[in-house]
Design an enzyme around this catalytic site. Structure first.
Site, PDB file in Angstrom:
ATOM      1  N   CYS A   2       0.402   2.548 -12.866  1.00  0.00           N
ATOM      2  CA  CYS A   2      -0.461   1.936 -13.879  1.00  0.00           C
ATOM      3  C   CYS A   2       0.228   0.691 -14.415  1.00  0.00           C
ATOM      4  O   CYS A   2       1.383   0.431 -14.107  1.00  0.00           O
ATOM      5  CB  CYS A   2      -0.668   2.908 -15.024  1.00  0.00           C
ATOM      6  SG  CYS A   2      -1.290   4.492 -14.514  1.00  0.00           S
ATOM      7  N   ARG A  28      -2.121  -3.191 -10.580  1.00  0.00           N
ATOM      8  CA  ARG A  28      -1.386  -1.927 -10.611  1.00  0.00           C
ATOM      9  C   ARG A  28      -2.325  -0.730 -10.798  1.00  0.00           C
ATOM     10  O   ARG A  28      -1.911   0.419 -10.629  1.00  0.00           O
ATOM     11  CB  ARG A  28      -0.354  -1.922 -11.746  1.00  0.00           C
ATOM     12  CG  ARG A  28       0.677  -3.037 -11.683  1.00  0.00           C
ATOM     13  CD  ARG A  28       1.637  -2.950 -12.850  1.00  0.00           C
ATOM     14  NE  ARG A  28       2.389  -1.709 -12.810  1.00  0.00           N
ATOM     15  CZ  ARG A  28       3.515  -1.548 -12.106  1.00  0.00           C
ATOM     16  NH1 ARG A  28       3.970  -2.564 -11.400  1.00  0.00           N
ATOM     17  NH2 ARG A  28       4.134  -0.398 -12.089  1.00  0.00           N
ATOM     18  N   TRP A  75      -4.230   3.830 -13.119  1.00  0.00           N
ATOM     19  CA  TRP A  75      -4.450   4.295 -11.751  1.00  0.00           C
ATOM     20  C   TRP A  75      -4.260   5.789 -11.834  1.00  0.00           C
ATOM     21  O   TRP A  75      -3.151   6.293 -11.868  1.00  0.00           O
ATOM     22  CB  TRP A  75      -3.459   3.660 -10.777  1.00  0.00           C
ATOM     23  CG  TRP A  75      -3.699   4.090  -9.378  1.00  0.00           C
ATOM     24  CD1 TRP A  75      -3.028   5.036  -8.668  1.00  0.00           C
ATOM     25  CD2 TRP A  75      -4.732   3.616  -8.503  1.00  0.00           C
ATOM     26  NE1 TRP A  75      -3.554   5.170  -7.420  1.00  0.00           N
ATOM     27  CE2 TRP A  75      -4.614   4.326  -7.284  1.00  0.00           C
ATOM     28  CE3 TRP A  75      -5.722   2.661  -8.630  1.00  0.00           C
ATOM     29  CZ2 TRP A  75      -5.462   4.106  -6.215  1.00  0.00           C
ATOM     30  CZ3 TRP A  75      -6.573   2.452  -7.564  1.00  0.00           C
ATOM     31  CH2 TRP A  75      -6.434   3.169  -6.375  1.00  0.00           C
ATOM     32  N   ASN A 101       3.263   5.045 -17.713  1.00  0.00           N
ATOM     33  CA  ASN A 101       3.108   4.825 -16.270  1.00  0.00           C
ATOM     34  C   ASN A 101       4.091   5.763 -15.583  1.00  0.00           C
ATOM     35  O   ASN A 101       5.299   5.658 -15.801  1.00  0.00           O
ATOM     36  CB  ASN A 101       3.425   3.373 -15.909  1.00  0.00           C
ATOM     37  CG  ASN A 101       3.564   3.212 -14.392  1.00  0.00           C
ATOM     38  OD1 ASN A 101       2.918   3.934 -13.633  1.00  0.00           O
ATOM     39  ND2 ASN A 101       4.441   2.319 -13.970  1.00  0.00           N
ATOM     40  N   GLY A 102       3.584   6.709 -14.813  1.00  0.00           N
ATOM     41  CA  GLY A 102       4.486   7.656 -14.151  1.00  0.00           C
ATOM     42  C   GLY A 102       3.840   9.023 -14.030  1.00  0.00           C
ATOM     43  O   GLY A 102       2.616   9.152 -14.180  1.00  0.00           O
ATOM     44  N   GLU A 480      -1.143   3.252  15.630  1.00  0.00           N
ATOM     45  CA  GLU A 480      -1.118   2.551  14.340  1.00  0.00           C
ATOM     46  C   GLU A 480      -0.510   1.151  14.483  1.00  0.00           C
ATOM     47  O   GLU A 480      -1.013   0.178  13.917  1.00  0.00           O
ATOM     48  CB  GLU A 480      -0.361   3.370  13.290  1.00  0.00           C
ATOM     49  CG  GLU A 480      -0.288   2.759  11.915  1.00  0.00           C
ATOM     50  CD  GLU A 480      -1.618   2.406  11.272  1.00  0.00           C
ATOM     51  OE1 GLU A 480      -1.628   1.635  10.298  1.00  0.00           O
ATOM     52  OE2 GLU A 480      -2.677   2.847  11.793  1.00  0.00           O
ATOM     53  N   LYS A 484      -2.521  -2.245  13.547  1.00  0.00           N
ATOM     54  CA  LYS A 484      -1.991  -3.224  12.575  1.00  0.00           C
ATOM     55  C   LYS A 484      -2.028  -4.629  13.185  1.00  0.00           C
ATOM     56  O   LYS A 484      -2.455  -5.584  12.553  1.00  0.00           O
ATOM     57  CB  LYS A 484      -0.564  -2.849  12.158  1.00  0.00           C
ATOM     58  CG  LYS A 484      -0.526  -1.752  11.118  1.00  0.00           C
ATOM     59  CD  LYS A 484      -0.956  -2.241   9.761  1.00  0.00           C
ATOM     60  CE  LYS A 484      -1.821  -1.319   8.926  1.00  0.00           C
ATOM     61  NZ  LYS A 484      -2.861  -0.560   9.444  1.00  0.00           N
ATOM     62  N   GLU A 487      -5.623  -5.841  13.311  1.00  0.00           N
ATOM     63  CA  GLU A 487      -6.160  -6.136  11.970  1.00  0.00           C
ATOM     64  C   GLU A 487      -5.587  -7.442  11.415  1.00  0.00           C
ATOM     65  O   GLU A 487      -6.299  -8.260  10.834  1.00  0.00           O
ATOM     66  CB  GLU A 487      -5.785  -5.010  10.994  1.00  0.00           C
ATOM     67  CG  GLU A 487      -6.519  -3.708  11.131  1.00  0.00           C
ATOM     68  CD  GLU A 487      -5.930  -2.636  10.202  1.00  0.00           C
ATOM     69  OE1 GLU A 487      -6.705  -1.966   9.496  1.00  0.00           O
ATOM     70  OE2 GLU A 487      -4.695  -2.481  10.186  1.00  0.00           O
ATOM     71  N   HIS A 503      -2.030   5.871  34.540  1.00  0.00           N
ATOM     72  CA  HIS A 503      -3.433   6.149  34.896  1.00  0.00           C
ATOM     73  C   HIS A 503      -4.346   4.995  34.472  1.00  0.00           C
ATOM     74  O   HIS A 503      -5.526   5.195  34.206  1.00  0.00           O
ATOM     75  CB  HIS A 503      -3.899   7.448  34.216  1.00  0.00           C
ATOM     76  CG  HIS A 503      -3.038   8.631  34.552  1.00  0.00           C
ATOM     77  ND1 HIS A 503      -2.899   9.119  35.822  1.00  0.00           N
ATOM     78  CD2 HIS A 503      -2.233   9.373  33.750  1.00  0.00           C
ATOM     79  CE1 HIS A 503      -2.053  10.137  35.804  1.00  0.00           C
ATOM     80  NE2 HIS A 503      -1.639  10.309  34.574  1.00  0.00           N
ATOM     81  N   LYS A 602     -11.661  -2.973   2.652  1.00  0.00           N
ATOM     82  CA  LYS A 602     -10.686  -1.946   2.287  1.00  0.00           C
ATOM     83  C   LYS A 602     -11.269  -0.554   2.452  1.00  0.00           C
ATOM     84  O   LYS A 602     -10.588   0.406   2.825  1.00  0.00           O
ATOM     85  CB  LYS A 602     -10.219  -2.159   0.848  1.00  0.00           C
ATOM     86  CG  LYS A 602      -9.088  -1.262   0.417  1.00  0.00           C
ATOM     87  CD  LYS A 602      -7.813  -1.599   1.147  1.00  0.00           C
ATOM     88  CE  LYS A 602      -6.725  -0.562   1.056  1.00  0.00           C
ATOM     89  NZ  LYS A 602      -5.740  -0.658   2.110  1.00  0.00           N
TER      90      LYS A 602
HETATM   91  C1  BG6 Z   1     -11.011   0.474   6.891  1.00  0.00           C
HETATM   92  C2  BG6 Z   1      -9.731  -0.119   6.313  1.00  0.00           C
HETATM   93  O1  BG6 Z   1     -12.099  -0.144   6.326  1.00  0.00           O
HETATM   94  O2  BG6 Z   1     -11.093   1.864   6.607  1.00  0.00           O
HETATM   95  C3  BG6 Z   1      -8.553   0.604   6.947  1.00  0.00           C
HETATM   96  O3  BG6 Z   1      -9.663  -1.509   6.600  1.00  0.00           O
HETATM   97  C4  BG6 Z   1      -8.678   2.107   6.689  1.00  0.00           C
HETATM   98  O4  BG6 Z   1      -7.357   0.112   6.412  1.00  0.00           O
HETATM   99  C5  BG6 Z   1     -10.036   2.668   7.117  1.00  0.00           C
HETATM  100  O5  BG6 Z   1      -7.672   2.769   7.381  1.00  0.00           O
HETATM  101  C6  BG6 Z   1     -10.236   4.084   6.574  1.00  0.00           C
HETATM  102  O6  BG6 Z   1     -10.278   4.030   5.161  1.00  0.00           O
HETATM  103  P1  BG6 Z   1      -9.925   5.288   4.249  1.00  0.00           P
HETATM  104  O7  BG6 Z   1     -10.089   4.769   2.859  1.00  0.00           O
HETATM  105  O8  BG6 Z   1     -10.920   6.350   4.570  1.00  0.00           O
HETATM  106  O9  BG6 Z   1      -8.522   5.692   4.565  1.00  0.00           O
END
Ligand code: BG6
Length: 607
Positions: A2, A28, A75, A101-102, A480, A484, A487, A503, A602
């Site tokens: 937070c 935050r 948060w 915050n904590g 992953e 990355k 993305e 294969h 996001k």
């Molecule tokens: C995508 C994000 O929209 O959704 C990714 O850009 C994320 O970063 C994926 O992994 C899944 O989102 P969440 O919130 O269900 O983990």
């Protein structure tokens, strides 16, 4: 995570400064907010659910006076986002007001004690206990009351406290969470970081762990374990924008650097290494013992965590586990076996495909758990049980620290399940928990060596295609790493189980396609080296992530990225960090907006 702020001075418009400071701390946490000031011996408090702008419009036409006050942007960790759970919190007499915050680990037992002493609570937060405990001791003076209270608290905190009967004074304390004093002229500020007061003063005094300070308009003094200490004043050179990113050029880099803290905060209070036990308060051991099958549903990066979970549940707890991509699972008409535990993993807790797949299955589930980062999110409310990752808000669209904290929860949940099913001896459990405790320090080491990864990124940033390989628990890490890079740099990349290479993907091998191998020493090492040799034989380029003491691999690879040595089952927690950094640096070199890459969101709340 937070954002907290405090002000004392002679500015009658202190409320404006509190709001301004909170706006700068909004990265935050932004699910609810509040301010409180002492106005002529009266406590005035305003709180609201949602972003600071909501609070601002709520107080727009109010004449708020008072030159001493605190503010908070939340948060949520305990108690869903709501007005009554928003900070600041007070005691029954509205005398003591606290922002925090904590996380207070032992807040349940402290709350029980306070309840027995007739204290009434108005929120579901852990924070509110501070106000009641300090009020109980207030006759000893605010400073002493705060000191005696924090001695009883386990966990981590940064708190700022005001006393209606003691205007002009702030008392603040920190342990684990950040706090900085902003030294002004005849006024002083305190906040979670310099962004909260940078507009008014660039003179900052960073508090250290276990510091407690007494702040008035004209002065401040700092104590540590009862002794007076001097903390230097530093002149901050950062612009506000820089400060918001902690001095890093991008949120993504800042959030990668926050991974040790995110991991630590997520495992905190959830295991006892000495006893060799794991405890998730809201999931009974008896219930878990009856689980025969597990289905894990997720999307994107969260799906890669799910896939790693599958391997770990099968290895440690001996439970058949399926990991499914939400958008496929929702239409695959799965047969949900008897005694099936359904786990959903989602940073946002709002991803439509994961939600829909879960809703299709939940009626047949023996039990359901959501592993989410956003408190109060839909998935957390739809599932029977919820385990929060405590990574704090993640601003960068590509998930980094939330992935690491999802893995932290999964390792603990797997050990908890294996313990409940008596599949792990106490000694093996203690060793495993000991390894988890090493992870934050080891991630810090990897981050310190990031310049080396930047050089490798420089070398390969013009390539058009990348292939990532891993075996068993390293395969989800390869996926992953590839995600990355896609993305963040818009380069085509694929992750593959290394054994699958021959294969198909081996047809792509040439000296323009880098091959990234997750290759730490262990039971799959020989097999991975064979795969590496098969690619080298065809002039392919090899980048390997391996453990520090492994010098043998040098002759097989063009570039090596080291991670500290640890038990082979824990390398996924380390090997993903250099892959995040590699993608970050390649994205930067290609001029991509790594915090807001094109076409991505996001959280995807549409099908
Ligand atoms: C995508 C994000 O929209 O959704 C990714 O850009 C994320 O970063 C994926 O992994 C899944 O989102 P969440 O919130 O269900 O983990």
């Amino acid at each position: 995570m937070c954002g907290i702020i405090g002000y004392t001075g002679n500015d009658e418009k202190a409320s404006g400064k509190l709001i301004e400071g909170l706006k700068n701390l909004e990265y935050r946490g932004y699910d609810s907010a509040g301010i409180a000031l002492i106005d002529n011996g009266r406590l005035v408090r305003y709180r609201s659910k949602g972003r600071i702008s909501k609070l601002e419009s709520k107080i727009k036409n109010k004449k708020i006076k008072g030159t001493t006050g605190v503010g908070h942007t939340r948060w949520a960790t305990h108690g869903r986002p709501s007005e009554e759970n928003a900070h600041p919190h007070t005691d029954c007499k509205n005398r003591i007001t606290v922002v925090h915050n904590g996380i207070v680990e032992n807040y349940n037992e402290l709350k029980e004690g306070l309840r027995k002493r007739k204290h009434r609570f108005t929120s579901q937060t852990d924070t509110e206990i501070f106000a009641h405990m300090i009020e109980e001791k207030i006759n000893k003076g605010l400073f002493r009351a705060v000191n005696e209270t924090i001695k009883k608290v386990r966990g981590f905190y940064a708190i700022v406290v005001i006393d209606r009967e003691n205007p002009g004074t702030l008392v603040a304390a920190r342990k684990g969470s950040p706090l900085v004093i902003g030294k002004g002229k005849k006024e002083n500020y305190i906040g979670s970081d310099v962004t909260s007061f940078l507009k008014y003063t660039k003179k900052a005094v960073f508090l250290e762990d276990e510091d407690v300070c007494l702040i008035t308009g004209g002065n401040y003094s700092v104590y540590n374990r009862g002794k007076k200490v001097i903390r230097k004043v530093k002149d901050i050179k950062w612009s506000h924008k820089q400060a918001e990113k902690g001095g890093f050029p991008h949120f993504m880099m800042k959030e990668i650097m926050e991974e040790p803290e995110a991991f630590e905060d997520t495992i905190l209070g959830r295991f006892d290494h000495e006893k060799g036990t794991v405890n998730f308060g809201n999931i009974s051991r008896a219930k878990i013992r009856k689980v025969k099958n597990i289905r894990i549903i997720a999307c994107g990066t969260s799906y890669h965590a799910a896939l790693l979970g599958k391997y770990l549940f099968q290895k440690y707890a001996g439970i058949n586990t399926v990991a499914e991509i939400g958008s496929e699972a929702r239409y695959s008409e799965p047969v949900v076996e008897k005694n099936t535990l359904i786990i959903t993993i989602s940073q946002s807790g709002e991803t439509t495909d994961t939600l829909a797949a879960f809703n299709n299955m939940k009626a047949k589930a023996f039990h359901s758990l959501a592993i989410v980062n956003v408190v109060g999110s839909t998935l957390s409310r739809e599932s029977k049980g919820v385990i929060y990752t405590h990574a704090g808000p993640e601003i960068g669209v590509a998930a980094t620290k939330t992935f690491i904290s999802q893995l932290a929860v999964l390792y603990l949940l797997v050990f908890y399940t294996a313990g409940a099913k008596e599949k792990m001896t106490r000694a093996r459990m203690k060793k495993a928990l000991g390894n988890l405790r090493k992870i934050p320090g080891m991630i810090k080491k990897i981050c310190r060596d990031r310049k080396r990864i930047e050089k490798i990124a420089e070398k390969y940033c013009k390539q058009k295609d990348f292939l990532y390989y891993g075996r068993n628990i390293y395969y989800p890490v390869a996926l992953e790493g590839a995600l990355k890079l896609k993305e963040i740099s818009y380069i085509h990349a694929e992750g593959y189980p290394a054994g699958e290479m021959k294969h198909g993907p081996i047809a792509l091998v040439n000296n323009r396609v880098p091959n990234v191998f997750i290759a730490p020493q262990g039971r799959f090492y020989e097999k991975i080296i064979n795969n590496i040799e098969e690619i080298r034989a065809r002039q392919g380029t090899i980048i390997a992530i391996t453990n520090k003491s492994n010098r043998k691999i040098e002759k097989n690879c063009h570039d090596i990225i080291n991670v500290p040595d640890i038990d082979e089952d824990f390398y996924p927690l380390l090997a993903v960090v250099p892959l995040q950094l590699l993608a970050y640096y390649i994205g930067i070199k290609k001029g991509v907006d790594v915090d807001k890459p094109r076409n991505l969101a996001k959280s995807v709340t549409v099908e």
